[in-house]
Design a protein around this motif. Structure first.
Motif, short mmCIF file in Angstrom:
data_model
loop_
_atom_site.label_atom_id
_atom_site.label_comp_id
_atom_site.label_asym_id
_atom_site.label_seq_id
_atom_site.Cartn_x
_atom_site.Cartn_y
_atom_site.Cartn_z
N SER A 9 -27.22 -10.99 4.13
CA SER A 9 -28.05 -12.19 4.06
C SER A 9 -27.38 -13.36 4.78
O SER A 9 -28.04 -14.15 5.45
N GLU A 13 -28.85 -15.44 7.93
CA GLU A 13 -28.93 -16.90 7.96
C GLU A 13 -28.26 -17.46 9.21
O GLU A 13 -28.80 -18.36 9.86
N ASP A 16 -30.42 -16.89 12.24
CA ASP A 16 -31.55 -17.81 12.26
C ASP A 16 -31.15 -19.18 12.77
O ASP A 16 -31.88 -19.80 13.54
N THR A 22 -37.24 -20.68 12.75
CA THR A 22 -37.68 -21.34 11.52
C THR A 22 -38.40 -20.40 10.56
O THR A 22 -38.64 -20.75 9.41
N GLN A 24 -37.25 -17.54 9.43
CA GLN A 24 -36.24 -16.74 8.74
C GLN A 24 -36.42 -15.25 9.00
O GLN A 24 -36.19 -14.41 8.13
N TYR A 27 -33.05 -13.35 8.87
CA TYR A 27 -32.61 -13.27 7.47
C TYR A 27 -33.30 -12.12 6.76
O TYR A 27 -32.66 -11.32 6.07
N LYS A 28 -34.60 -12.01 6.94
CA LYS A 28 -35.37 -10.97 6.27
C LYS A 28 -35.00 -9.58 6.78
O LYS A 28 -34.80 -8.65 5.98
#
Length: 56
Positions: A9, A13, A16, A22, A24, A27-28
């Protein structure tokens, strides 16, 4: 397992922010991949323990 997911994660981050995303998206995606890696690692370890016990 938790450390793998946490680091995934954090990597998402960072990606990103680096690529100014923007939504994310990184991140996903990276977090989901980290979850799959963590689960696969646990399954592998359980199988190793199970095979070790059956050899005795």
């Amino acid at each position: 397992m938790g450390l793998t997911i946490y680091l995934g994660s954090k990597l998402g981050e960072w990606l990103d922010v680096k690529f100014n995303n923007t939504d994310q998206l990184y991140y996903k995606i990276v977090s989901l991949i980290a979850v799959f890696i963590a689960i696969a690692s646990v399954i592998y370890q359980v199988l190793q323990l199970t095979n070790k016990d059956s050899d005795d």
